[in-house]
Motif scaffolding. Structure first.
Motif, PDB file in Angstrom:
ATOM      1  N   ARG A 281       0.833  -1.214   0.000  1.00 20.64           N
ATOM      2  CA  ARG A 281       0.000   0.000   0.000  1.00 20.64           C
ATOM      3  C   ARG A 281       0.867   1.264   0.000  1.00 20.64           C
ATOM      4  NH1 ARG A 281      -5.230   0.756   1.494  1.00 20.64           N
ATOM      5  NH2 ARG A 281      -5.307  -1.234   2.582  1.00 20.64           N
ATOM      6  N   ASN A 282       1.896   1.299   0.833  1.00 22.99           N
ATOM      7  CA  ASN A 282       2.764   2.482   0.902  1.00 22.99           C
ATOM      8  C   ASN A 282       3.548   2.686  -0.393  1.00 22.99           C
ATOM      9  OD1 ASN A 282       1.906   3.030   3.473  1.00 22.99           O
ATOM     10  ND2 ASN A 282       3.646   2.048   4.466  1.00 22.99           N
ATOM     11  N   ALA A 283       3.988   1.606  -1.008  1.00 22.57           N
ATOM     12  CA  ALA A 283       4.755   1.725  -2.249  1.00 22.57           C
ATOM     13  C   ALA A 283       3.896   2.283  -3.374  1.00 22.57           C
ATOM     14  CB  ALA A 283       5.315   0.362  -2.646  1.00 22.57           C
TER      15      ALA A 283
ATOM     16  N   PRO B 221       0.136   1.517 -15.935  1.00 24.61           N
ATOM     17  CA  PRO B 221       0.004   0.197 -15.323  1.00 24.61           C
ATOM     18  C   PRO B 221       1.343  -0.520 -15.123  1.00 24.61           C
ATOM     19  CG  PRO B 221      -1.606   0.467 -17.069  1.00 24.61           C
ATOM     20  CD  PRO B 221      -0.708   1.654 -17.118  1.00 24.61           C
ATOM     21  N   ASN B 222       2.255  -0.372 -16.069  1.00 22.29           N
ATOM     22  CA  ASN B 222       3.549  -1.051 -15.942  1.00 22.29           C
ATOM     23  C   ASN B 222       4.374  -0.474 -14.795  1.00 22.29           C
ATOM     24  OD1 ASN B 222       3.114  -2.839 -18.095  1.00 22.29           O
ATOM     25  ND2 ASN B 222       3.646  -1.239 -19.549  1.00 22.29           N
TER      26      ASN B 222
ATOM     27  N   LYS C 199       5.721  -2.554 -11.596  1.00 23.07           N
ATOM     28  CA  LYS C 199       7.149  -2.502 -11.274  1.00 23.07           C
ATOM     29  C   LYS C 199       7.368  -2.061  -9.838  1.00 23.07           C
ATOM     30  CE  LYS C 199      11.478  -0.576 -12.988  1.00 23.07           C
ATOM     31  NZ  LYS C 199      12.096   0.305 -13.977  1.00 23.07           N
ATOM     32  N   ARG C 200       6.581  -1.091  -9.369  1.00 19.98           N
ATOM     33  CA  ARG C 200       6.711  -0.606  -7.991  1.00 19.98           C
ATOM     34  C   ARG C 200       6.326  -1.700  -7.000  1.00 19.98           C
ATOM     35  NH1 ARG C 200       6.999   4.434  -5.254  1.00 19.98           N
ATOM     36  NH2 ARG C 200       7.953   5.103  -7.210  1.00 19.98           N
TER      37      ARG C 200
ATOM     38  N   THR D  33       7.894 -10.445  -6.233  1.00 18.19           N
ATOM     39  CA  THR D  33       8.338 -10.636  -7.617  1.00 18.19           C
ATOM     40  C   THR D  33       7.344 -11.433  -8.449  1.00 18.19           C
ATOM     41  OG1 THR D  33       9.584 -12.599  -6.944  1.00 18.19           O
ATOM     42  CG2 THR D  33      10.766 -10.487  -7.007  1.00 18.19           C
ATOM     43  N   ARG D  34       6.423 -12.131  -7.812  1.00 16.53           N
ATOM     44  CA  ARG D  34       5.446 -12.925  -8.559  1.00 16.53           C
ATOM     45  C   ARG D  34       4.175 -12.139  -8.861  1.00 16.53           C
ATOM     46  NH1 ARG D  34       5.003 -18.791  -6.160  1.00 16.53           N
ATOM     47  NH2 ARG D  34       5.498 -19.556  -8.233  1.00 16.53           N
TER      48      ARG D  34
END
Length: 154
Positions: free
Chosen positions: A44-46, A73-74, A78-79, A86-87
């Motif tokens: 959420r913070n990211a 969206p990308n 990525k964030r 990573t999944r």
């Protein structure tokens, strides 16, 4: 002419920065496996710190993050991946009532949350074409709703 050239440099407006178009308002749905409150808070913070984000909804039970705003969206994906998830991937499911046949082998997914199936293109039954041979029977005419004992197969 030297004086006019010198003064014209002060009057002209030059823009060194290129104007960028504003991104359209959109909703991005991402599937992220979150096990605890810490994972949920980190994601959420990211996402909230991204520029252009208006709302962030995190559904830990469904493993889903919904981000609305003027975002790419990308960049959102990525964030989220940068937090250690990573999944993470874009939301691959649609609601079950929107699919023609939700229990087809391609659409049905055991890992999908309750009420969701995979977003796949499904084949619809083909309508009979006018080029068919007249000897073929239409299967709908073999059964009668008015008289259920009047089956023309026997």
């Amino acid at each position: 002419m030297g004086a006019l050239d010198y003064l014209s440099n002060f009057c002209t407006v030059t823009s060194t920065s290129i104007r960028t178009k504003r991104k359209p308002m959109q909703t991005v749905e991402i599937k992220v496996k979150m096990d605890c409150d810490g994972c949920e808070r980190r994601v959420r913070n990211a996402v909230t710190s991204l520029k252009g984000v208006k709302t962030v909804e995190v559904e830990r039970i469904k493993s889903r993050v919904v981000v609305s705003g003027y975002v790419d969206p990308n960049k959102v994906l990525k964030r989220i991946k940068s937090t250690g998830k990573t999944r993470a991937k874009f939301w691959p499911y649609v609601e079950q009532h929107l699919v023609y046949y939700p229990y087809a082998t391609e659409a049905y997914a055991r890992k999908a949350p309750s009420g969701y199936v995979r977003n796949v293109v499904q084949a619809f039954p083909a309508a009979p074409s006018s080029n068919d041979a007249p000897a073929e029977e239409n299967f709908v005419s073999l059964f009668s709703d008015d008289n259920v004992y009047a089956c023309s197969i026997m």
